[in-house]
Design an enzyme around this catalytic site. Sequence first.
Site, short mmCIF file in Angstrom:
data_model
loop_
_atom_site.label_atom_id
_atom_site.label_comp_id
_atom_site.label_asym_id
_atom_site.label_seq_id
_atom_site.Cartn_x
_atom_site.Cartn_y
_atom_site.Cartn_z
N ARG A 37 0.82 -1.20 0.00
CA ARG A 37 0.00 0.00 0.00
C ARG A 37 0.86 1.26 0.00
NH1 ARG A 37 -2.47 -3.61 3.01
NH2 ARG A 37 -1.60 -2.86 4.98
N HIS A 67 8.22 -6.26 -7.32
CA HIS A 67 6.95 -5.64 -7.71
C HIS A 67 6.79 -4.32 -6.96
CE1 HIS A 67 2.80 -5.03 -8.79
NE2 HIS A 67 2.67 -6.24 -9.33
N TYR A 70 1.24 -1.62 -5.40
CA TYR A 70 0.18 -1.47 -6.42
C TYR A 70 -0.57 -0.15 -6.29
CZ TYR A 70 -2.31 -4.02 -2.70
OH TYR A 70 -2.80 -4.45 -1.51
N HIS A 107 2.65 -1.56 -12.30
CA HIS A 107 1.41 -1.33 -13.03
C HIS A 107 1.52 0.05 -13.64
CE1 HIS A 107 -0.91 -4.30 -10.19
NE2 HIS A 107 0.10 -4.86 -10.83
N GLU A 142 3.62 -3.87 -16.68
CA GLU A 142 2.75 -5.05 -16.63
C GLU A 142 1.53 -4.84 -17.54
OE1 GLU A 142 1.99 -6.54 -12.71
OE2 GLU A 142 0.43 -7.91 -13.40
N ASP A 176 0.82 -10.68 -17.72
CA ASP A 176 0.02 -11.34 -16.69
C ASP A 176 -1.12 -12.08 -17.40
OD1 ASP A 176 -2.14 -11.73 -14.76
OD2 ASP A 176 -0.95 -10.49 -13.39
N HIS A 179 -4.61 -10.95 -16.50
CA HIS A 179 -4.91 -9.60 -17.01
C HIS A 179 -5.16 -9.60 -18.52
CE1 HIS A 179 -2.56 -7.70 -13.39
NE2 HIS A 179 -3.58 -8.44 -13.02
N HIS A 211 3.36 -13.37 -15.39
CA HIS A 211 2.60 -13.63 -14.17
C HIS A 211 1.59 -14.70 -14.53
CE1 HIS A 211 3.34 -9.50 -12.03
NE2 HIS A 211 4.40 -10.29 -12.03
N ASP A 224 -9.99 -8.43 -13.35
CA ASP A 224 -8.76 -8.66 -12.57
C ASP A 224 -9.01 -9.32 -11.22
OD1 ASP A 224 -6.19 -8.74 -11.65
OD2 ASP A 224 -5.91 -6.57 -11.52
N HIS A 226 -7.85 -12.83 -9.62
CA HIS A 226 -7.03 -14.02 -9.85
C HIS A 226 -7.69 -15.27 -9.26
CE1 HIS A 226 -3.15 -11.35 -10.01
NE2 HIS A 226 -4.14 -10.85 -10.73
N GLU A 256 0.74 -15.57 -8.91
CA GLU A 256 0.12 -14.61 -7.97
C GLU A 256 -1.28 -15.11 -7.66
OE1 GLU A 256 0.43 -11.32 -10.79
OE2 GLU A 256 1.75 -10.30 -9.39
ZN ZN Z 1 -3.98 -8.79 -11.13
FE FE Z 2 0.32 -9.49 -12.04
FE FE Z 3 1.00 -6.74 -10.68
#
Ligand code: ZN
Ligand code: FE
Ligand code: FE
Length: 278
Positions: A37, A67, A70, A107, A142, A176, A179, A211, A224, A226, A256
């Site tokens: 975060r 990564h 996000y 991202h 990504e 991904d 995605h 991913h 989105d 997963h 992920e």
């Molecule tokens: Zn995702």
């Molecule tokens: Fe991803």
């Molecule tokens: Fe990601």
Amino acid sequence: MIYAGSHISSSGGYAAMGRQIRKLGGSTFAFFTRNPRGGRAKPIKKEDVDAFLEMAAELSLGPIVAHAPYTMNVCGAREEVREFGRETMKDDLERLEYTPGNYYNFHPGCHVGQGTEEGIRLIAEALNGALSPEQHTTVLLETMAGKGSEIGGRFEELREILDRVELSDHVGVCLDTCHVWDGGYDIVSHLDQVLDEFDRIIGLDRLKALHINDSQNPLGSHKDRHARLGEGCIGREAFKRIVSHPALQGLPCILETPNDDAGWAEEIRFLREVSGSI
Ligand code: ZN
Ligand code: FE
Ligand code: FE
């Protein structure tokens, strides 16, 4: 042959991540550079990194894929949001110099009403400010599901960002599977065509990591969410074809999926087995 691993917790430091991926049977992994975060990153200890690098050599790990948080949005509407994003990226890239030769995935961002063109311009501007000729990390954009005002749901958008980055050698793409599926690219029935399209628009030489996630939703849903491999709309047969596809060999493949350790260990074993990477 591919490298297989999962996203793991970075809270115990580098050596702890090495031990965790050994336990899961992986040959690569991903981790958040800091609290996902956002917020401040923990100081890096040289002894911890050295212990990890030794372990990585022992385990013959492939490239690892850091990564970005996000919440980082370098194309946000407010200057303070963009500034936080640019600072985070710069700081992360400095820290990643402790482990040279790896990847930093982020991202691209959400344009939040400013429009795709402006978003793309801001993302390229942030990259041009953060990249340096001396750095040893490749930054990966990504592919996104195209949820809300997300940029990167179409290959063309990533192409436009790449075209505007000056130090182009330091930038690549992470695909991904959840995605792109949610974005409308049918990797289940038309994998070859999707990869051809990727090659035509972006160039397969830019593809540095995958991913590997199943998706809870149908093709083109832009959601989105997963799922574990085989528990979503993509399915294990498609993942077999993906990780054994000749164009995708040698890449780090990062799970992920919503899982526990036993679940990740099983999925890593599956990926290694079906791609002939034992
Ligand atoms: Zn995702
Ligand atoms: Fe991803
Ligand atoms: Fe990601």
